[in-house]
Design a protein around this motif. Structure first.
Motif, PDB file in Angstrom:
ATOM      1  N   PRO A  18      -5.392   3.105   4.469  1.00  0.00           N
ATOM      2  CA  PRO A  18      -5.789   2.063   3.542  1.00  0.00           C
ATOM      3  C   PRO A  18      -5.075   0.744   3.816  1.00  0.00           C
ATOM      4  CG  PRO A  18      -4.340   3.617   2.468  1.00  0.00           C
ATOM      5  CD  PRO A  18      -4.611   4.143   3.824  1.00  0.00           C
ATOM      6  N   GLY A  19      -4.074   0.783   4.656  1.00  0.00           N
ATOM      7  CA  GLY A  19      -3.369  -0.467   4.955  1.00  0.00           C
ATOM      8  C   GLY A  19      -2.240  -0.666   3.979  1.00  0.00           C
ATOM      9  N   ALA A  20      -1.614  -1.815   4.086  1.00  0.00           N
ATOM     10  CA  ALA A  20      -0.445  -2.079   3.276  1.00  0.00           C
ATOM     11  C   ALA A  20      -0.799  -1.986   1.798  1.00  0.00           C
ATOM     12  CB  ALA A  20       0.088  -3.460   3.594  1.00  0.00           C
ATOM     13  N   LEU A  76      -9.560   6.247   7.430  1.00  0.00           N
ATOM     14  CA  LEU A  76      -8.788   5.085   7.840  1.00  0.00           C
ATOM     15  C   LEU A  76      -7.596   4.890   6.913  1.00  0.00           C
ATOM     16  CD1 LEU A  76     -11.594   2.519   8.653  1.00  0.00           C
ATOM     17  CD2 LEU A  76      -9.872   3.373  10.213  1.00  0.00           C
TER      18      LEU A  76
END
Lengths: 818, 198
Positions: free
Chosen positions: A56-58, A54
């Motif tokens: 890790p996002g911002a 996934l």
């Protein structure tokens, strides 16, 4: 359990540490109980993998707060529209241009400069695409840790929402939208951008019914991660990407588009699964050869549409449409056909291709303003240095540019043989008239020290106006990249359609390239001796660069020429041809010559359907490649498809009007079609271009012979300077038996030496009416030659043998009769 | 301090105490330590429709702020409790958000045999990867483990904690001890899952 405790613990550790696990080794020889445990651990490994993959996002900025920005550059951000896989989309106002825009902000990890550069590069490439079906990109830039893509604000429901509300589309709606999407996606591909995430929720339906493709490049995998991103939409992912982890290609976009159209039409997906692992499994089964998914047979779904979609979603990428444009062509034909529901399943792709080339503009008209295809000649550049290999540079540049430009659908680029033979002292208008072109690319190229520099100029023939010019320079070792750069710019200047082939890299080795260029030139001359020279040159090129796909294809071509290589049994020549063609294909499956060689191999093995498919792929990939057309034409002749053969040969001639070889392709197709008078006309045309062209005399002689003008035939044969079966045959037919026997004697002497010419001997006996002898030699021929027997079906010279049952047996043996 | 992993770990309890005392640096460090992991967990667990509806990152931040600002309400009841607590807060926060926007998850009919489209419409990445039934067995088995075991597994495989972070979160003396404990917990979980099949 104690004995296996170690291995279970090791597996658990590997799952937690994220290291690779050899499951089959772990499962070997364990107890039933442990096997069950391993099964569960395998699921847990799946859980761990999901989270590892996934995004890790911002990235945190350390403050922990992340409100939406008030401004981005000059844009005032007015609100959030939604969140995509890799970034958030905002509504914003551009005060300078006074319009509303959409702004996608993609967070960039520290140190991921390559990724941000890639996103910006794609944004910029996409910004060049002006197509109503592609979301317009206005700007792409990185500010601090985010890349912002500023784009057209498109309002409307997505196809996904439309499907959920109203259910599947009917066939004509699907076709209509499918065509729009093909055009849109092709425009993006032409600009060098893959979509990677074509799906129903990425297509917006505007109030006027037009569709717009959004979110390009969103399916891009994160930095080198080879596992498909599970947050994406795996049902649309091509199996080679999902299962094998291969890079996305034009053909994986074709697959996704096929899935989308399938979904629009049926409301379901071709390959379904309840979980990602099940989906992997389903694809793996298909890749192992279980039948390709078929559309449900339904009276409302035209068979031809079903066949097109099935080809688009073929699990084997090489059997898929190679370009979106090719899928679009088939859909368009369906769309236009007045009786499309009753069309036979197999529509002649040849006819379509020719129609596109000849009628022209059809593809362009949907994409840009209606326009004729560009007819252009790329003349050899002037050389501004005086190094010893200048000729090679001059010819190599012309060949390199021409080959690259021939990959474009919407250009007719005159082939090398013609431009190399045109007299460059003529005026631009005269050159234009001789080659039948409206524009000419010319220029100069030269080396100074370690730098090669070039200038390219595009001139309009009618008024000699310069339409475009550009200067280039590269390190001398990167001369081939210079060809690529010129071709890409020229294509863009001419707004041509095209495909990925422009990105292919023929070879890095300049010396190998020079040898290849000389080999090609030798092969163009079309005599056995020159073919052998070509073989040597190709082989030397391959010593320098063993991965040179074009050279491998060249080798295959020589070995497939029945009379080129002495002292080599047919089976061995075929083996070498097969190996070389396969090698070329594995190195560059975008190479038209590789597919053409593969087709020729298939036809020597009487695998007609496979040969046809490969030829069509070759033409798809190199619509402007005259040599491929010539080969295809000859093959069509051998199958007795004479009208198609003549049409293909004429396309070759259009592409290469000054090449006697292309002209002779027409003559030969006409002769096989028993149109001798016309064929004689073309043979004379070839002789006008090249006084001593051996193939022209040969064909001319055959024509005369068929017309019963034996003396003229014999005279033409004698000009070839060597005895052939045809000469003997003509003597026999003219009643000059003694001379016919003399020819046999000469041929037998040669056969004893190098095992070539068994077919020729059979031919003379056939002419003399000595049928048994003829069959005896035919048998030898079929054992020693590669390409020979496939002319059985059509060559008039065998007419005296046709009524004999042995002939039918031979035909059957080669799959040429039922 | 991008991931909070390269700095020596200060006890979370100690940080909370400092944050409670108005120390912003401590608060930031707490964020740094937990945000990425919580986000990772949420992204794996939230279905697509929910992630489009409400921005995960915002929810994670809200949950963290809510927790650390009103940290008085939190009494650590043992190793790993903070992690579980944060997840619970986040889960509640998400439910509120969905209720507020008046949206129901679409297509949650479990008996629908045409659930093939589920990947597109509703399932979380986790569900996609192992399937709904397996996910349910996984959840059920997890709930039968000891809290410490549960937190070790979720922290490691769903939240991506380093072993060092895990040691701190579940109260183990060293990274190596945390690693061993997590391995044992994972095998225990596999056994529980297998029992769930019977």
């Amino acid at each position: 359990m104690a004995a296996n405790e170690q291995s279970i613990t090791e597996v658990a550790a590997a799952i937690l540490d994220g290291t690779p696990i050899d499951w089959s080794a772990a499962e070997t020889g364990v107890s039933e109980e442990d096997r069950a445990l391993l099964e569960e651990l395998r699921l847990l490994c799946g859980v761990a993998d999901v989270h590892r993959q996934l995004p890790p996002g911002a990235e945190q900025d350390g403050t922990g707060r992340k409100d939406h920005p008030e401004f981005w550059g000059r844009l005032r951000v007015t609100g959030r529209v939604g969140s995509g896989t890799f970034g958030d989309v905002y509504r914003a106002w551009d005060p300078r241009l006074d319009r509303e825009v959409a702004l996608k902000l993609i967070p960039i990890k520290t140190g991921s400069d390559r990724r941000s550069a890639e996103i910006i590069r794609e944004g910029r490439l996409l910004a060049r695409v002006r197509h109503p079906g592609v979301v317009a990109i206005y700007d792409a830039e990185q500010i601090e840790s985010q890349v912002g893509l500023c784009m057209e604000f498109v309002e409307g429901p997505t196809l996904q929402q439309r499907l959920e509300q109203k259910g599947p589309f009917n066939a004509s709606e699907t076709l209509e939208i499918g065509l729009q999407l093909c055009d849109a996606l092709a425009a993006a591909h032409d600009a060098g951008v893959l979509h990677r995430d074509v799906k129903a929720s990425n297509v917006v339906v505007k109030p006027d019914g037009r569709v717009v493709l959004m979110d390009f490049g969103a399916g891009r995998r994160l930095d080198g991660d080879v596992t498909a991103d599970p947050t994406g939409t795996p049902l649309y992912l091509a199996p080679e990407v999902l299962v094998q982890g291969l890079e996305a290609t034009i053909r994986s976009d074709v697959y996704s588009l096929g899935v989308l159209l399938y979904y629009m039409l049926t409301g379901s997906y071709p390959v379904t699964a309840r979980s990602l692992s099940e989906l992997h499994e389903a694809h793996q089964q298909r890749l192992k050869g279980s039948p390709a998914p078929r559309l449900p047979r339904h009276p409302d779904i035209p068979a031809r549409l079903a066949a097109s979609l099935e080809r688009a979603i073929d699990p084997d990428p090489t059997r898929r449409y190679l370009t979106v444009a090719a899928l679009g062509r088939d859909l368009r034909a369906l769309h236009k056909g007045p009786r499309w529901r009753s069309w036979p399943v197999v529509v002649s792709a040849t006819a379509l291709v020719v129609a596109v080339l000849v009628a022209g503009g059809m593809l362009l008209s949907a994409r840009t303003a209606s326009r004729e295809p560009v007819r252009i000649a790329i003349l050899p550049f002037a050389i501004t240095d005086d190094q010893s290999d200048s000729d090679v540079i001059r010819e190599g540049t012309a060949r390199g540019l021409i080959a690259r430009m021939q990959a474009y659908d919407n250009a007719r680029v005159i082939s090398t043989a013609s431009v190399l033979s045109v007299d460059t002292n003529l005026s631009l208008k005269e050159i234009g008239a001789r080659l039948g072109v409206s524009a000419v690319l010319t220029g100069r190229i030269g080396r100074s020290g370690d730098v090669v520099s070039a200038e390219a100029r595009l001139l309009r023939v009618s008024d000699e106006r310069m339409l475009w010019s550009e200067e280039y320079s590269r390190p001398a070792s990167e001369m081939l990249d210079l060809h690529r750069a010129i071709a890409v710019d020229l294509a863009e200047e001419l707004r041509l359609g095209g495909d990925e082939r422009r990105q292919q890299w023929p070879t890095h080795n300049l010396q190998a390239h020079a040898l290849y260029v000389r080999g090609q030139a030798a092969l163009d001359k079309f005599t056995p001796r020159d073919a052998r020279t070509a073989l040597q040159l190709f082989e030397r090129a391959l010593e320098l660069d063993p991965d040179y796909a074009q050279a491998h294809a060249g080798v295959a071509r020589v070995y497939l020429d029945a009379n080129a290589v002495p002292n080599l049994a047919g089976a061995e020549a075929l083996r070498r041809a097969t190996a070389s063609a396969a090698r070329a294909m594995s190195l560059d499956q975008w190479l038209p010559e590789a597919h053409s060689a593969a087709a020729a191999v298939h036809s020597t093995q009487t695998n007609w359907a496979a040969a046809d498919r490969e030829y069509q792929i070759a033409i798809d990939l190199g619509p402007g490649n005259a040599v491929v057309r010539e080969h295809y034409a000859r093959w069509l002749s051998l199958l007795g498809r004479h009208d198609e053969a003549v049409a293909q040969a004429r396309v070759a001639e259009l592409l290469d009007p000054l090449s006697p070889r292309a002209v002779m392709a027409v003559a030969s197709a006409l002769r096989f079609g028993r149109r001798y008078e016309e064929a004689i006309g073309y043979a004379h045309k070839a002789l006008d271009l090249d006084r001593g062209h051996p193939a022209a005399y040969h064909n001319l002689a055959l024509d005369y012979q068929e017309l019963g003008r034996f003396d003229e035939a014999i005279e033409a044969y004698l000009r070839l300077g060597r005895p052939t079966g045809n000469l003997g045959h003509a003597y026999a037919q003219a009643g000059r038996t003694r001379e016919a026997r003399a020819v046999i004697a000469q041929l037998e002497e040669r056969y004893a030496k190098d095992r070539l010419g068994a077919g020729d001997i059979a031919q003379v006996y056939s002419g003399l009416g000595e049928i048994d002898r003829a069959f005896e030699w035919l048998e030898r021929w079929s054992q020693t030659s590669v390409g020979g027997p496939i002319t059985f079906k059509v060559a008039p010279v065998w007419d005296p043998l046709r009524s004999d049952p042995r002939f039918t047996t031979l035909l059957k043996k080669y799959g040429l009769a039922d | 301090m991008t991931q909070g992993r390269d700095v020596p770990l200060e006890s979370t309890i100690h940080l909370i105490a400092r944050a409670r005392g108005g120390d912003n640096a401590a608060l930031e460090q707490l964020f740094a330590r937990h945000e990425a992991q919580l986000r990772r967990w949420a992204r794996g667990r939230l279905p697509h429709w929910a992630r489009q509806l409400a921005d995960t990152d915002d929810l994670v931040q809200d949950a963290l702020l809510q927790t650390f600002k009103r940290i008085e309400g939190f009494e650590p009841r043992g190793p790993g409790a903070l992690q579980a607590y944060l997840r619970q807060v986040l889960f509640n926060r998400l439910r509120d958000e969905l209720r507020k926007r008046g949206r129901q998850p679409p297509g949650t009919d479990l008996d629908d045999p045409a659930a093939a489209n589920a990947i597109e419409s509703g399932d979380s990445p986790l569900e996609q990867a192992i399937g709904r039934e397996n996910l349910e067995r996984y959840e059920a088995a997890l709930s039968r483990l000891k809290q410490e075991e549960r937190e070790a597994i979720v922290g490691r495989i769903e939240m991506g904690y380093t072993y060092q972070e895990l040691a701190e979160a579940v109260g183990k003396p060293s990274a190596d001890a945390a690693r061993k404990a997590t391995q044992r917990a994972l095998i225990r979980l596999a056994e529980e899952m297998h029992r769930g099949r019977e």
